[in-house]
Motif scaffolding. Structure first.
Motif, PDB file in Angstrom:
ATOM      1  N   ASP A  66       0.824  -1.204   0.000  1.00  0.00           N
ATOM      2  CA  ASP A  66       0.000   0.000   0.000  1.00  0.00           C
ATOM      3  C   ASP A  66       0.866   1.265   0.000  1.00  0.00           C
ATOM      4  O   ASP A  66       0.360   2.368  -0.152  1.00  0.00           O
ATOM      5  N   GLU A 481       0.372  -4.094 -11.032  1.00  0.00           N
ATOM      6  CA  GLU A 481      -0.565  -3.025 -10.624  1.00  0.00           C
ATOM      7  C   GLU A 481      -1.718  -2.992 -11.602  1.00  0.00           C
ATOM      8  O   GLU A 481      -1.502  -2.812 -12.814  1.00  0.00           O
ATOM      9  N   TYR A 483      -5.843  -1.544 -11.997  1.00  0.00           N
ATOM     10  CA  TYR A 483      -6.874  -0.659 -11.459  1.00  0.00           C
ATOM     11  C   TYR A 483      -6.370   0.066 -10.204  1.00  0.00           C
ATOM     12  O   TYR A 483      -7.086   0.193  -9.208  1.00  0.00           O
ATOM     13  N   LYS A 485      -4.408  -0.889  -7.951  1.00  0.00           N
ATOM     14  CA  LYS A 485      -4.085  -1.748  -6.804  1.00  0.00           C
ATOM     15  C   LYS A 485      -2.876  -2.596  -7.151  1.00  0.00           C
ATOM     16  O   LYS A 485      -2.755  -3.113  -8.264  1.00  0.00           O
ATOM     17  N   SER A 486      -1.983  -2.766  -6.181  1.00  0.00           N
ATOM     18  CA  SER A 486      -0.800  -3.598  -6.393  1.00  0.00           C
ATOM     19  C   SER A 486      -1.000  -4.970  -5.792  1.00  0.00           C
ATOM     20  O   SER A 486      -1.635  -5.108  -4.752  1.00  0.00           O
ATOM     21  N   LYS A 487      -0.432  -5.985  -6.477  1.00  0.00           N
ATOM     22  CA  LYS A 487      -0.421  -7.319  -5.878  1.00  0.00           C
ATOM     23  C   LYS A 487       0.799  -8.071  -6.391  1.00  0.00           C
ATOM     24  O   LYS A 487       1.353  -7.740  -7.441  1.00  0.00           O
TER      25      LYS A 487
END
Lengths: 716, 232
Positions: A66, A481, A483, A485-487
């Motif tokens: 985040d 990454e 939309y 959002k990172s994952k």
């Protein structure tokens, strides 16, 4: 805030949030982290950056995705490094030129020196000194000069560097700062400097030493003996039997220069328009080819002798005489041979390249489409369509491909990042529905490597080139990454090439690569929305692709907006256009070859006319007319075969080079092809035209009366 | 030993036509030579010496008359047969040597043997033997332009004798040589002809050279005007 941070602008938190596009409830706080000084090694920028990335990644893992970790100093380092690199290259070029000039200076000084002492060496030789001893004397002298010069050079360098240059540089750098800057000389630089100076002196001493080594005692003692030998050497050079080395080196120079141009082709393609590209390509390839044919022309006597030896097995006298006459009349033969070789080389090169590019185009089409039939879906279709297509008779398999997701991928702290497209595939049906045989996948051979994508919902297949760019291996994690959002996802497969998608093995092309995920992962990322972009259909062997495409159109084309394309149709279109171009080139170049061969035979006719006296001698000693004609035919054929072989070899060299250069940066390899049918046609054409034309042209001069033929010689 | 006739000509006439002008080079020449004989034909320029030699050597055809070599009439033989005849029975020595410039001395001598289809070993042995006989054993691998005039003419003699011809025809063999070398060359040629038991007809305008022959035929205006036997 670090003390050395300059030009700081103070603003309210709200303003900063607004500038950064953050919402009120999001924080815009920054945490500055100062690292220990021993992390930074100013002599090893790349190593330092790697360390920073590694520390940054650790921090990132601790604080979670985040938050962003930004390597401010790393960016600065990178920019400085890039700027230093260009300066370093410039300095190296400067040093290289200086060293080269120093080398030339030493060679000329040493040559002057040995020339002045040439009698001394002559006396030493006459006293019994061996050649190698004289060689060593001169070489030792240059080694001593090298040692002394290098040591003095180093001391001068150190003194100049520390006492004059460093204070000036330090004064300029500290003009705007209170920091204390020190400049030190790297000890490795000193070692390299000494070594280079020493080696240059030895290298420069070799030539004068070799010059003296080659002189005989009498040459060393007497200037007139040297002049006589020099004249003899020059006369030898005029002998037609000798290889023309000056011509050979000229050819090599042209070849090397043009090879460099070939390497620069991608750059030219990037910067210039199509007309310039075509012009430069043709000019470069033409000159490249000419460079090699010039080299072959230079070694014409060797080529002719080799062929004559071969011919002597069948026709000793004809082969032997033909070779000797070809070499004797070399001035005339050379130009003809060059023309013939070049035109044959051109036609082979065009033929081979056109065929290679045609195959390459077919491969490209297969990679582009990915399967026998591609159905582009212009509107959403139900999933049941896939099973309906599979049910069509002759369909081997059908697999859907989703619409792409544009995502940002990178390492853990996004130090390096790329925006790529990610597609969802049906891992179960994909393998049997694409041209899997064309794929290059870094994966142990198994039945279906794509099943690895279904291991969990966070698996992704990426290009080998992208993995290299991000310094990732299989089973590593990649930051994605989507939309905003990172994952972290698991790299389950590395793919170098895969039909229907853009995969690459080149790091430089990583930004244009694509990635694959399973349909389940795709749904997870899109919160359950599944949109298909196309369906790939593979047809069973023996079934007509076009009729199956029509069946598909009939089945779903009426209800949905779709577009059905078959690979076979595209390949046929490409083949047709290539064969038209090829035919046009071949026709033009065949005329070129015929003209060259006729030119060669015409020059032979001139030779025949000049050699009527020789014909008279042959006839007077009992050589029949047929045998005399055969001598001239063999002569024409030997030169034609020499031209043919050298032309073929020249074109092979160029085509190999072009193929190799192309494959250095191409994911779809250019396959080197030798057009055997073309080679056979040209062989028949060259030999046939030479034999027939030389027979026709020599028949009349041969029929001259023997007494007149012998008198002809007297007139001459 | 019975004296065998080697060459015979009967009423040889040769007329050259230069446009409308007719030049009668030979006006009915009849001669006869026996095996092992060396005959010199002398006479002033334009007397028809070389024309006679060319007709005997089948290089040219007579306007009328006949030529016999070893008893066989050759005047009417077809071109193929004449080529074979020149290859096997006749050897030529020319004034300007006429060696093939691109071949070495050895290869020049080997050439007629090669054309005659003599096997390699025998061919090389014979060429070497002949060059040794003419004293050029150490100059075998030299090309004509690397040899002196006398040496070139010796190579030409060796070449002419390569196929063991029954007839050797020499057209002014000393014409391009100094008198001393010329004498050496013709003496060598005579010795070689005797050694090979052939017949030699030599055309010359030099009486000193002609004296080494067994018989001298004198020509003038296309006719034999005299004959002299020598006692060598």
């Amino acid at each position: 805030m670090p003390l050395n941070m300059r030009n700081v602008i103070f603003m309210s938190k709200a303003t900063l949030q607004k500038m950064l596009g953050l919402y009120d409830n999001q924080s815009a706080n920054f945490v500055f982290v100062q690292l220990k000084e021993d992390v930074f090694d100013y002599n090893d920028i790349e190593g330092t950056i790697n360390k920073l990335v590694s520390i940054g990644s650790e921090i990132q893992l601790k604080i979670g995705l985040d938050y962003n970790v930004v390597l401010v100093k790393g960016r600065v380092f990178e920019r400085v490094s890039a700027s230093l690199e260009s300066q370093r290259i410039m300095l190296n070029i400067f040093v290289f030129i200086t060293v080269l000039m120093a080398g030339v200076l030493i060679v000329s000084t040493m040559l002057m020196n040995v020339n002045e002492r040439i009698r001394e060496f002559g006396i030493l030789r006459s006293l019994g000194f061996a050649r190698y001893q004289i060689f060593l004397i001169v070489l030792t002298e240059s080694i001593i000069i090298g040692l002394v010069g290098s040591v003095i050079g180093l001391y001068v360098g150190i003194i100049l560097g520390s006492k004059i240059i460093t204070p000036i540089v330090v004064a300029r750098l500290t003009q705007d700062t209170t920091e204390i800057i020190t400049i030190s000389i790297n000890p490795i630089t000193l070692e390299y400097g000494f070594l280079i100076g020493f080696l240059v002196c030895i290298g420069a001493g070799l030539f004068p030493a070799y010059y003296i080594y080659n002189l005989t005692p009498i040459e060393a003692l007497s200037a007139s003996a040297r002049k006589t030998i020099l004249v003899e050497k020059h006369l030898k050079k005029l002998s037609p039997e000798r290889v023309s080395w000056s011509l050979f080196w000229s050819g090599l120079f042209i070849f090397a220069t043009m090879s460099l141009m070939v390497v620069l082709f991608p750059l030219i393609r990037f910067y210039f328009g199509q007309s310039i590209i075509t012009l430069v390509t043709f000019l470069s390839l033409g000159l490249l080819l000419v460079g090699i044919t010039v080299m072959f022309t230079a070694i014409l006597p060797v080529v002719v002798r080799l062929l004559a030896r071969l011919f002597s097995i069948f026709a000793k006298i004809e082969g032997s005489l033909a070779a000797r006459n070809l070499i004797k009349y070399k001035r005339r033969t050379t130009l003809t041979f060059f023309m013939l070789t070049t035109s044959i080389a051109f036609i082979f090169m065009i033929g081979s390249l056109t065929q290679s590019y045609a195959i390459n185009a077919q491969m490209a089409i297969r990679y582009e489409t990915g399967s026998d039939i591609v159905i582009y879906l212009n509107e959403p279709v139900p999933e049941s369509i896939i099973s309906n297509i599979t049910a069509i008779s002759g369909v081997k398999a059908a697999t859907p491909i989703t619409a792409p997701l544009t995502v940002k991928v990178g390492d853990l702290i996004l130090w390096k990042q790329y925006t790529i497209k990610v597609y969802g595939i049906n891992a179960t049906t994909f393998m049997s529905a694409v041209y899997a045989e064309d794929a290059i996948i870094d994966w142990p051979k198994s039945e279906n490597p794509f099943m690895a994508l279904t291991q969990n919902n966070e698996s992704i297949a990426i290009a080998t080139g992208l993995a290299q760019a991000l310094k990732l291996s299989e089973m590593d994690t990649i930051r994605v990454e989507i939309y905003g959002k990172s994952k972290l996802m698991n790299v389950s497969m590395l793919i170098s090439a895969l039909p229907a998608f853009s995969f690459t093995k080149f790091e430089q092309k990583a930004a244009r690569s694509e990635a694959l995920i399973s349909l389940e992962t795709y749904k997870n990322l899109t919160r359950g929305i599944l949109t298909y972009e196309r369906i790939l259909v593979r047809v069973k062997e023996g079934f007509d692709v076009e009729s199956i495409a029509n069946s598909i159109n009939n089945l779903i084309g009426t209800d949905y907006d779709i577009q059905v394309i078959t690979t076979q149709e595209l390949i046929e279109m490409a083949q047709e256009s290539y064969s038209q171009v090829l035919q046009l080139f071949m026709t033009l170049l065949s005329f070129g070859i015929i003209i060259s061969v006729l030119g060669h035979v015409t020059s032979l006719l001139t030779t025949v006319r000049e050699r009527i006296w020789e014909i008279g001698i042959f006839r007077s000693i009992g050589v029949s007319r047929e045998q005399v004609i055969l001598i001239f035919i063999v002569e024409a054929i030997i030169l034609s075969i020499a031209g043919y072989i050298c032309g073929l070899l020249s074109s092979l060299i160029v085509v190999t080079e072009i193929t190799y250069t192309n494959n250095l940066m191409s994911d779809i390899p250019l396959v080197l092809t030798i057009p055997i049918d073309l080679a056979s046609v040209i062989f028949a054409l060259v030999i046939g035209v030479s034999a027939i034309a030389s027979y026709i042209f020599t028949k009349k001069p041969i029929s001259i009366n023997i007494v007149d033929a012998l008198r002809y010689g007297l007139r001459e | 030993m019975e004296k065998q006739e080697s060459v015979r000509t009967e009423e040889l006439v040769k007329i050259y036509r230069l446009g409308k002008v007719e030049i009668q080079a030979l006006r009915g020449v009849s001669i006869s030579c026996i095996r092992g004989e060396v005959v010199a034909v002398v006479g002033p320029s334009g007397s028809g010496k070389t024309t006679l030699l060319n007709l005997i050597g089948t290089l040219d055809k007579p306007t009328s008359g006949r030529v016999f070599i070893d008893g066989q009439e050759v005047t009417k033989l077809p071109e193929k047969e004449l080529t074979k005849l020149r290859r096997k029975k006749i050897g030529f020595v020319f004034q300007f040597f006429n060696l093939i410039p691109v071949l070495t001395a050895f290869e020049n001598v080997e050439l007629p043997l090669l054309i005659a289809g003599v096997p390699k070993e025998e061919r090389e042995k014979r060429a070497r033997e002949l060059l040794e006989l003419v004293g050029l054993a150490d100059r075998m691998n030299h090309k004509p332009d690397e040899l002196s005039g006398g040496e070139q003419q010796r190579v030409a003699i060796a070449r002419a004798l390569a196929n063991k011809p029954s007839l050797l025809l020499a057209d002014e063999p000393t014409g391009d040589l100094d008198s001393e070398t010329g004498m050496k060359v013709v003496t060598l040629m005579r010795d070689m002809v005797k050694h090979e038991h052939a017949t030699a007809i030599m055309v010359t305008h030099d009486m000193e050279v002609a004296k080494i022959a067994d018989r001298i035929l004198k020509m003038r205006d296309g006719k034999i005007v005299g004959e002299e036997k020598m006692t060598n």
